[in-house]
Design a protein around this motif. Sequence first.
Motif, PDB file in Angstrom:
ATOM      1  N   LEU A  14       0.859  -1.171   0.000  1.00 37.80           N
ATOM      2  CA  LEU A  14       0.000   0.000   0.000  1.00 37.80           C
ATOM      3  C   LEU A  14       0.904   1.233   0.000  1.00 37.80           C
ATOM      4  O   LEU A  14       1.802   1.322   0.848  1.00 37.80           O
ATOM      5  CB  LEU A  14      -0.882   0.023   1.249  1.00 37.80           C
ATOM      6  N   PRO A  15       0.708   2.166  -0.934  1.00 36.08           N
ATOM      7  CA  PRO A  15       1.526   3.373  -0.901  1.00 36.08           C
ATOM      8  C   PRO A  15       1.432   4.027   0.484  1.00 36.08           C
ATOM      9  O   PRO A  15       0.345   4.313   0.995  1.00 36.08           O
ATOM     10  CB  PRO A  15       0.909   4.251  -1.987  1.00 36.08           C
ATOM     11  N   ALA A  16       2.581   4.236   1.112  1.00 37.62           N
ATOM     12  CA  ALA A  16       2.621   4.663   2.515  1.00 37.62           C
ATOM     13  C   ALA A  16       2.075   6.062   2.739  1.00 37.62           C
ATOM     14  O   ALA A  16       1.642   6.368   3.847  1.00 37.62           O
ATOM     15  CB  ALA A  16       4.053   4.568   3.044  1.00 37.62           C
ATOM     16  N   ASP A  17       2.061   6.896   1.712  1.00 38.96           N
ATOM     17  CA  ASP A  17       1.563   8.253   1.928  1.00 38.96           C
ATOM     18  C   ASP A  17       0.077   8.272   2.258  1.00 38.96           C
ATOM     19  O   ASP A  17      -0.426   9.257   2.793  1.00 38.96           O
ATOM     20  CB  ASP A  17       1.872   9.157   0.739  1.00 38.96           C
ATOM     21  N   GLY A  18      -0.641   7.173   1.988  1.00 41.79           N
ATOM     22  CA  GLY A  18      -2.054   7.102   2.317  1.00 41.79           C
ATOM     23  C   GLY A  18      -2.357   6.449   3.655  1.00 41.79           C
ATOM     24  O   GLY A  18      -3.492   6.483   4.127  1.00 41.79           O
TER      25      GLY A  18
ATOM     26  N   ARG B 184      -2.873   6.159   7.361  1.00 40.99           N
ATOM     27  CA  ARG B 184      -3.170   7.103   8.448  1.00 40.99           C
ATOM     28  C   ARG B 184      -3.020   6.479   9.826  1.00 40.99           C
ATOM     29  O   ARG B 184      -3.030   7.171  10.831  1.00 40.99           O
ATOM     30  CB  ARG B 184      -4.588   7.652   8.296  1.00 40.99           C
ATOM     31  N   GLY B 185      -2.873   5.153   9.853  1.00 43.21           N
ATOM     32  CA  GLY B 185      -2.692   4.475  11.122  1.00 43.21           C
ATOM     33  C   GLY B 185      -2.827   2.973  10.958  1.00 43.21           C
ATOM     34  O   GLY B 185      -3.366   2.501   9.966  1.00 43.21           O
ATOM     35  N   VAL B 186      -2.314   2.248  11.940  1.00 41.64           N
ATOM     36  CA  VAL B 186      -2.439   0.790  11.993  1.00 41.64           C
ATOM     37  C   VAL B 186      -2.947   0.466  13.388  1.00 41.64           C
ATOM     38  O   VAL B 186      -2.322   0.838  14.387  1.00 41.64           O
ATOM     39  CB  VAL B 186      -1.089   0.092  11.720  1.00 41.64           C
ATOM     40  N   LEU B 187      -4.084  -0.211  13.439  1.00 41.11           N
ATOM     41  CA  LEU B 187      -4.736  -0.496  14.715  1.00 41.11           C
ATOM     42  C   LEU B 187      -4.783  -1.988  15.007  1.00 41.11           C
ATOM     43  O   LEU B 187      -4.960  -2.797  14.098  1.00 41.11           O
ATOM     44  CB  LEU B 187      -6.177   0.037  14.693  1.00 41.11           C
ATOM     45  N   THR B 188      -4.646  -2.324  16.279  1.00 38.68           N
ATOM     46  CA  THR B 188      -4.866  -3.691  16.731  1.00 38.68           C
ATOM     47  C   THR B 188      -6.382  -3.930  16.740  1.00 38.68           C
ATOM     48  O   THR B 188      -7.168  -2.976  16.699  1.00 38.68           O
ATOM     49  CB  THR B 188      -4.308  -3.906  18.146  1.00 38.68           C
ATOM     50  N   PRO B 189      -6.822  -5.191  16.852  1.00 37.74           N
ATOM     51  CA  PRO B 189      -8.268  -5.439  16.932  1.00 37.74           C
ATOM     52  C   PRO B 189      -8.924  -4.718  18.110  1.00 37.74           C
ATOM     53  O   PRO B 189     -10.049  -4.230  17.986  1.00 37.74           O
ATOM     54  CB  PRO B 189      -8.355  -6.963  17.095  1.00 37.74           C
ATOM     55  N   GLU B 190      -8.225  -4.625  19.222  1.00 34.81           N
ATOM     56  CA  GLU B 190      -8.782  -3.935  20.392  1.00 34.81           C
ATOM     57  C   GLU B 190      -8.964  -2.445  20.102  1.00 34.81           C
ATOM     58  O   GLU B 190      -9.955  -1.837  20.498  1.00 34.81           O
ATOM     59  CB  GLU B 190      -7.875  -4.120  21.615  1.00 34.81           C
TER      60      GLU B 190
ATOM     61  N   GLY C 153     -11.485  11.838  14.681  1.00 36.20           N
ATOM     62  CA  GLY C 153     -12.644  12.528  14.131  1.00 36.20           C
ATOM     63  C   GLY C 153     -12.985  12.179  12.697  1.00 36.20           C
ATOM     64  O   GLY C 153     -13.882  12.781  12.108  1.00 36.20           O
ATOM     65  N   THR C 154     -12.304  11.217  12.106  1.00 31.78           N
ATOM     66  CA  THR C 154     -12.552  10.819  10.724  1.00 31.78           C
ATOM     67  C   THR C 154     -13.151   9.421  10.706  1.00 31.78           C
ATOM     68  O   THR C 154     -12.674   8.525  11.398  1.00 31.78           O
ATOM     69  CB  THR C 154     -11.243  10.830   9.908  1.00 31.78           C
ATOM     70  N   LEU C 155     -14.193   9.231   9.888  1.00 33.15           N
ATOM     71  CA  LEU C 155     -14.847   7.938   9.759  1.00 33.15           C
ATOM     72  C   LEU C 155     -14.228   7.175   8.591  1.00 33.15           C
ATOM     73  O   LEU C 155     -14.231   7.644   7.456  1.00 33.15           O
ATOM     74  CB  LEU C 155     -16.348   8.123   9.509  1.00 33.15           C
ATOM     75  N   TYR C 156     -13.676   6.012   8.887  1.00 34.26           N
ATOM     76  CA  TYR C 156     -13.066   5.132   7.890  1.00 34.26           C
ATOM     77  C   TYR C 156     -14.036   3.991   7.613  1.00 34.26           C
ATOM     78  O   TYR C 156     -14.329   3.197   8.506  1.00 34.26           O
ATOM     79  CB  TYR C 156     -11.733   4.578   8.395  1.00 34.26           C
ATOM     80  N   GLN C 157     -14.534   3.918   6.374  1.00 34.66           N
ATOM     81  CA  GLN C 157     -15.481   2.875   5.985  1.00 34.66           C
ATOM     82  C   GLN C 157     -14.743   1.554   5.783  1.00 34.66           C
ATOM     83  O   GLN C 157     -13.600   1.550   5.331  1.00 34.66           O
ATOM     84  CB  GLN C 157     -16.199   3.264   4.691  1.00 34.66           C
ATOM     85  N   PRO C 158     -15.382   0.430   6.097  1.00 33.17           N
ATOM     86  CA  PRO C 158     -14.709  -0.867   5.925  1.00 33.17           C
ATOM     87  C   PRO C 158     -14.448  -1.165   4.449  1.00 33.17           C
ATOM     88  O   PRO C 158     -15.300  -0.932   3.591  1.00 33.17           O
ATOM     89  CB  PRO C 158     -15.692  -1.869   6.526  1.00 33.17           C
ATOM     90  N   VAL C 159     -13.249  -1.657   4.173  1.00 32.44           N
ATOM     91  CA  VAL C 159     -12.862  -2.105   2.836  1.00 32.44           C
ATOM     92  C   VAL C 159     -12.432  -3.554   2.981  1.00 32.44           C
ATOM     93  O   VAL C 159     -11.446  -3.837   3.652  1.00 32.44           O
ATOM     94  CB  VAL C 159     -11.698  -1.255   2.266  1.00 32.44           C
TER      95      VAL C 159
ATOM     96  N   GLU D 274      -1.741 -11.479  14.759  1.00 36.41           N
ATOM     97  CA  GLU D 274      -1.051 -10.453  13.980  1.00 36.41           C
ATOM     98  C   GLU D 274      -2.009  -9.631  13.121  1.00 36.41           C
ATOM     99  O   GLU D 274      -1.586  -8.729  12.406  1.00 36.41           O
ATOM    100  CB  GLU D 274       0.023 -11.087  13.095  1.00 36.41           C
ATOM    101  N   MET D 275      -3.319  -9.909  13.182  1.00 37.57           N
ATOM    102  CA  MET D 275      -4.316  -9.176  12.408  1.00 37.57           C
ATOM    103  C   MET D 275      -4.288  -7.702  12.795  1.00 37.57           C
ATOM    104  O   MET D 275      -4.166  -7.366  13.969  1.00 37.57           O
ATOM    105  CB  MET D 275      -5.703  -9.771  12.656  1.00 37.57           C
ATOM    106  N   ARG D 276      -4.367  -6.829  11.788  1.00 43.91           N
ATOM    107  CA  ARG D 276      -4.380  -5.391  12.022  1.00 43.91           C
ATOM    108  C   ARG D 276      -5.391  -4.732  11.092  1.00 43.91           C
ATOM    109  O   ARG D 276      -5.749  -5.277  10.051  1.00 43.91           O
ATOM    110  CB  ARG D 276      -2.997  -4.757  11.761  1.00 43.91           C
ATOM    111  N   THR D 277      -5.830  -3.549  11.463  1.00 44.58           N
ATOM    112  CA  THR D 277      -6.676  -2.718  10.612  1.00 44.58           C
ATOM    113  C   THR D 277      -5.841  -1.532  10.174  1.00 44.58           C
ATOM    114  O   THR D 277      -5.345  -0.767  11.018  1.00 44.58           O
ATOM    115  CB  THR D 277      -7.938  -2.243  11.352  1.00 44.58           C
ATOM    116  N   VAL D 278      -5.678  -1.392   8.866  1.00 43.36           N
ATOM    117  CA  VAL D 278      -4.915  -0.276   8.309  1.00 43.36           C
ATOM    118  C   VAL D 278      -5.906   0.817   7.940  1.00 43.36           C
ATOM    119  O   VAL D 278      -6.843   0.578   7.172  1.00 43.36           O
ATOM    120  CB  VAL D 278      -4.104  -0.710   7.068  1.00 43.36           C
TER     121      VAL D 278
END
Length: 172
Positions: free
Chosen positions: A31-35, A37-43, A55-61, A77-81
């Motif tokens: 994934l081009p890194a300039d896009g 915005r964060g990497v989240l654990t499942p928690e 304050g930004t809503l990220y829709q599921p992809v 090791e699952m993450r949400t980008v």
Amino acid sequence: MSLRGHLKSTNVLVETASFLVVRLGGSYLALPADGVRGVLTPEEAGHEQAVTASGTLYQPVDLAQLLSLVVDLSGHEMRTVLYSNGHSYGAICVEQVVGLTDVERKNCLPLPPQFQCDERRWFGGMLLYEDLLVLIVNPAWMLGELAEVVSVAGREISQLVTAGPLTVGGSC
């Protein structure tokens, strides 16, 4: 040092592109890194479909479904980008975040001729990461921007934005 005793500096400008390499099933994707915005654990991501961060809503992809990949998102090791290209925002679940890499633009390779149909819109090229062949994901396609639904005379028509051909270094 030169022959006259002066130091010579050789500044070589090398253009690079940064990518976040992730794994879905047996596939490695960049994934081009300039896009990113964060990497989240499942928690951190929670159990909701959409993710709100800063304050930004990220829709599921569902990138795995888009690519018809069989994945197991229950691993530790699952993450949400969290990903954005400035006007669209997506939360992408991946099995593993492999790493961040900088690639010389000349090392971004075009897709081989075997890629002839829709996959030319899905991927912008490929690169080598360590000993892995990694496909570069097209963010506009991933975020759903290549297929915009337009209402014309009471009916919906799907329009595709055409992407130009990619050359060596063009996918970075």
